[in-house]
Enzyme design. Structure first.
Site: not given
Length: 981
Positions: A691-692, A696-698, A714, A823
């Protein structure tokens, strides 16, 4: 059906046509057509207006309803229909040719959908059609020749499609046309010479259509035209000298980014109603001889990147005529060939002027004193000219200026102390001149400075300590290549957020201050070419982020510290000093191309490429050798004991972690998942499920086979610094917060030992419509078919803005402990199936009572993080409000805060602020400029106003998030009411 049919009498055809239209609607998120049933007469259905007597359908208005599906051909049976408005939905497929049967149709608006194919030729049968809007679709092919029969058409709006085949000559037969908006289509070809027939044409927009060649002479015959907008094409040639006489009603002339050459016609002096002139990025040349004195409503002009200029002594006199333009706000002439002196007197220049940029020319002479009278300026850029003399003393009167650029001239004299009056100054560029004297200590009053460039002058004296008391200095402090002497003050350690210090090539002496180790944000430190002595202070070991360190050409001595080899440094220059001893071999010292140590005659060792002599090892005496053995044995024993204790602690932690592999959130009923289940649900973390990616992660899309439940996973990359901390923060935050506009986390999976590797993951609800980022900036997502760019309507943007504000209000005011997101940006706003916005990614969040000001570190993303975070300010809810303001302005303008157009001269906040309230349509996302009504403009103005107020530089000036929610609620209610009419 029978009762409805009996009530209809002879109008059953309209009833059945509407039912057939409804049957093609596949998605109705706001239940707009829920009233379309047998219990009420169809004239009472939402969006339907009928004639009073015969009860026949007169109007269908379903704009901004989020409807998807296809258009039913049965619409062509509504024989009394005069208005069909289906804009700002997601209808797909072709436009039914049966619409040509609507002989009474006057208004057809299908803009901002996903329609494909060609325009049906038999629309030409709708002889009463006056308004045709098909913009923002995927229509293609040539415009049908048959449309030439639409003699009553006044508005043809077809921009942002894929029409080709050149701009058709038959358009010239539509003599009733007042508006042609056909920009952003790949028409190609040349402009046909048929426009002279259009005696009623008021606006012609053909920007970005790939047209080339010269302007046809007939263009100059349209004396009625107010707006001539042809930017972003390949048009060439010269403009007719009498353009201003032939087009006396011009208000907007936009010819930027073409290939025009020759002079800009002086006859424009006769166009008294001219408001804006855009000639940027062409090859215009010669003297600018326009007399602007009659243009009372003239707002401004931009003509950068041309070849304007004649070299005549009086060629800058046109500026004098601008003194009569009481609404003048923008003057931009950068990068031309203007050669001459600025006039010594201009009278009462407009106090509304906020942007004056004439850099990159050949201006000479002194800066005239009237510059100091332009008290409305927020930007003054005169860089890269040949200006001489001193800076006027009244420069201190420009109390609003935020960016002052006088660099790359031949200015002399001293820097006036009055420059310290510019307390709003963010960026000061005085480099590459011939300034003498000392650096004024009054610069310490400029407490909002982020950039300070004074290098390459003839300044002398000591560096004033006041410079180091500017907490906002976070980008660059450059004093290089002057004649400064004395020590580098210990106060330099106060600049804890500064990225670059450059004091190279001066006459500074003394030791490198130990306090410089407190500047933990430093990436570049340049101290070369001075008389610094002593050793490299051990405090520099705290500069973990340093990238470039140059200490060459000084009198430094001692050993080279080992800690320099621990830095991820790109360039280290220690040459031409008095260092001694062995050169380390680890880290940067192992890279011959990144390290310079030449000119230090007492160094030895290091890697072979340095070609230094081998170090001599002296044999120790026996008693020293015995003592060394004892110390080594004692140290080894201590290490073994420590390792044993550590192993025991790790064993207990391992048992605890294995006991609690997954921890579900309170109140959630979600299956606990093993690594193997997640692996299977994501198809082995297949790229097709991706998805993206984030900091810090995928993120992967996952489906449980048991109940086909879709969710998102995630996977945290534990190799990234701060990833584990971010994972804990996000889990902790969303355990304690619940709101409809926050992403819901189901499970935090941690400490899973899989084949010897630790695995951490967040499992949360899947958002099928992706991120706000992809919708705002046209990035294709996994759920977007090829060729279909996502588009957000104004109403959808208002709803998203309201959703995000509601989430922030909840976090800041209604949690037991206020939560600061830290953020907020489009990538972290996710949209569900109904386009409801959800705030996610709490990896940087802070619980308010636990934060301790500057010790918390810099948080957020460049462009969205508030200015106080970069200067050691406390993390607070006002920081989130700033990020929200930037986000809201991005939603309205369609421009990222990091857009290339923003830089030295302007940012997104100022860009929006300068347009308010009279020029907002100039900055609004072009996708929103469709079928604009007065209420829409008011709505957009309100949103920009909120965005500007939220993104003020100081926290005390920002809006309260509760007030934001209240105002957006009124805007949303008003817009929904307008759309339902």
């Amino acid at each position: 059906m029978i009762s409805q049919a009996n009530a209809l009498g002879g109008n059953e055809t309209d009833f059945l046509s509407l039912q057939a239209f409804k049957s093609r609607i596949l998605h109705d998120p706001y239940s707009t057509t829920s009233s379309w049933n047998n219990s009420t007469h169809f004239c009472q259905w939402a969006g339907i207006t009928c004639t009073n007597k015969s009860q026949r359908v007169l109007v269908i208005n379903l704009t901004d309803k989020g409807l998807s599906g296809s258009l039913s051909p049965h619409l062509g049976n509504l024989s009394f229909l005069q208005v069909l408005k289906l804009g700002n939905n997601t209808f797909k497929g072709n436009i039914p040719y049966q619409l040509g049967n609507l002989l009474r149709l006057q208004i057809l608006n299908l803009n901002n959908n996903l329609l494909q194919g060609q325009i049906p030729p038999n629309l030409s049968q709708c002889l009463n059609l006056t308004y045709l809007n098909l913009a923002y679709n995927s229509l293609m092919g040539k415009l049908p020749q048959e449309l030439t029969s639409l003699s009553n058409l006044t508005d043809l709006i077809i921009h942002d499609n894929n029409f080709t085949g050149g701009f058709p000559p038959f358009i010239g037969n539509l003599t009733s046309l007042q508006t042609i908006s056909a920009s952003s289509n790949p028409f190609g070809g040349t402009l046909p010479d048929i426009f002279g027939r259009m005696k009623n044409l008021v606006a012609l927009g053909l920007g970005g259509t790939g047209i080339f060649g010269t302007l046809p002479p007939s263009i100059y015959n349209i004396s009625s035209i107010n707006i001539l907008s042809l930017p972003g094409n390949n048009l060439s040639g010269k403009l007719l000298p009498n353009l201003g006489l032939m087009l006396p009603n011009l208000q907007f002339l936009q010819l930027g980014s073409n290939q025009f050459d020759g002079p800009i016609p002086s006859s424009l002096s006769n166009v008294s109603g001219l408001v804006r002139l855009d000639m940027t990025n062409n090859s215009f040349s010669g003297k600018l001889s326009i007399d602007f004195s009659r243009m009372k409503s003239f707002y401004g002009m931009v003509m950068w990147n041309n070849n304007l200029g004649s070299g005549e002594p009086d060629e800058m006199q046109f500026i004098v005529s601008l003194a009569n333009c009481t609404d003048l706000q923008v003057l931009g002439f950068q990068d031309n060939q203007f050669k001459g002196a600025l006039p010594s007197y201009v009278g009462n220049f407009s106090q509304k002027l906020y942007h004056f940029a004439i850099s990159g020319n050949q201006l000479y002479g002194e800066i005239p004193p009237w510059i100091g009278d332009l008290t409305g300026l927020t930007l003054l850029s005169l860089r890269n000219n040949e200006l001489t003399g001193s800076i006027p003393l009244n420069i201190g009167n420009l109390y609003k200026v935020q960016r002052l650029t006088l660099s790359s001239n031949q200015l002399t004299g001293s820097i006036p102390p009055s420059i310290g009056n510019l307390t709003l100054l963010n960026d000061l560029y005085l480099h590459e001149n011939r300034f003498e004297g000392t650096i004024p200590s009054s610069l310490g009053n400029c407490q909002q400075l982020t950039w300070l460039y004074i290098q390459d002058n003839n300044l002398s004296g000591t560096i004033p300590k006041e410079l180091f008391g500017i907490p906002s200095l976070s980008i660059t402090l450059s004093l290089a290549r002057n004649r400064l002497f004395g020590s580098l003050p210990d106060e330099v350690g106060k600049l804890v957020h500064l990225a670059q210090i450059d004091v190279s090539d001066n006459e500074l002496s003394g030791e490198i201050p130990r306090s410089i180790g407190s500047c933990t944000s430093l990436q570049n430190l340049y101290l070369q070419g001075n008389f610094f002595r002593g050793s490299i202070p051990s405090s520099l070991a705290s500069l973990k982020g340093i990238q470039n360190l140059d200490l060459s050409r000084n009198n430094l001595s001692g050993r080279i510290p080992e800690f320099l080899g621990e830095f991820s440094i790109s360039n280290l220059n220690l040459s031409f000093n008095n260092f001694e001893g062995e050169v380390p071999t680890k880290g940067v010292f192992a890279n011959f191309n990144s390290t310079l140590v030449s000119g230090n005659r007492r160094l030895c060792g290091g890697i072979s490429e340095l070609k230094l002599p081998k170090c001599t090892i002296l044999k120790p005496k026996k008693h020293k050798k015995l003592l060394k053995i004892i110390l080594i044995a004692a140290s080894a024993t201590s290490i073994l004991v420590g390792l044993l204790v550590l192993l025991i602690l790790c064993w207990f932690k391992r048992r605890k972690d294995r006991k609690n592999v997954q921890e579900s959130l309170p109140g959630e009923t979600f299956p606990k998942l093993s690594y193997e289940q997640i692996l299977k649900a994501t198809n082995g973390f297949s790229p097709s499920n991706l998805v993206g990616t984030g900091g810090f992660g995928t993120v992967y899309r996952a489906v449980l086979n048991d109940d086909e439940m879709v969710f998102a996973v995630k996977v945290v990359n534990l190799n990234r610094r701060g990833a584990s901390k971010s994972f804990i923060a996000e889990c902790e935050a969303l355990r304690n917060v619940r709101h409809r506009n926050l992403v819901k986390i189901y499970t935090c999976c941690s400490s899973i030992d899989f084949q010897g590797n630790e695995f951490k993951a967040l499992v949360y609800e899947f958002m099928p419509n992706g991120s706000l980022e992809s919708w705002l900036h046209g990035n294709l997502t996994a759920n977007t078919a090829a060729g279909e760019l996502p588009k957000l309507t104004l109403l959808q943007r208002i709803r998203v803005a309201f959703d995000v504000a509601s989430a922030l209000e909840y976090l800041h005011r209604h949690c037991q402990t206020p939560v600061i997101h830290c953020d907020l940006k489009p990538n972290n706003i996710l949209l569900d199936n109904d386009m409801v916005a959800h705030v996610g990614d709490f990896g940087l969040m802070v619980m308010e009572p636990n934060q301790h000001g500057s010790s918390i570190g810099i948080r957020g993303t460049i462009g969205y993080a508030p200015p106080e975070y970069g200067v050691g300010g406390e993390v607070s809810t006002y920081g989130d409000v700033y990020s929200y303001g930037i986000l809201l302005l991005e939603m309205v303008t369609g421009k990222k805060p990091t857009d290339p157009m923003f830089g030295e001269d302007i940012n997104l906040h100022n860009y929006a602020k300068m347009s308010f309230p009279d020029r907002i349509l100039e900055i609004v996302d072009p996708m929103l400029l469709q079928d604009m009504k007065e209420d829409d403009t008011k709505c957009l103005a309100s949103m920009i106003n909120i965005g500007v107020k939220c993104s003020m530089d100081t926290t005390r000036d920002r809006m309260d998030i509760g007030d934001v929610v209240d105002e957006l609620s009124l805007i949303l209610k008003d817009r929904e009411s307008t759309s339902s009419r």
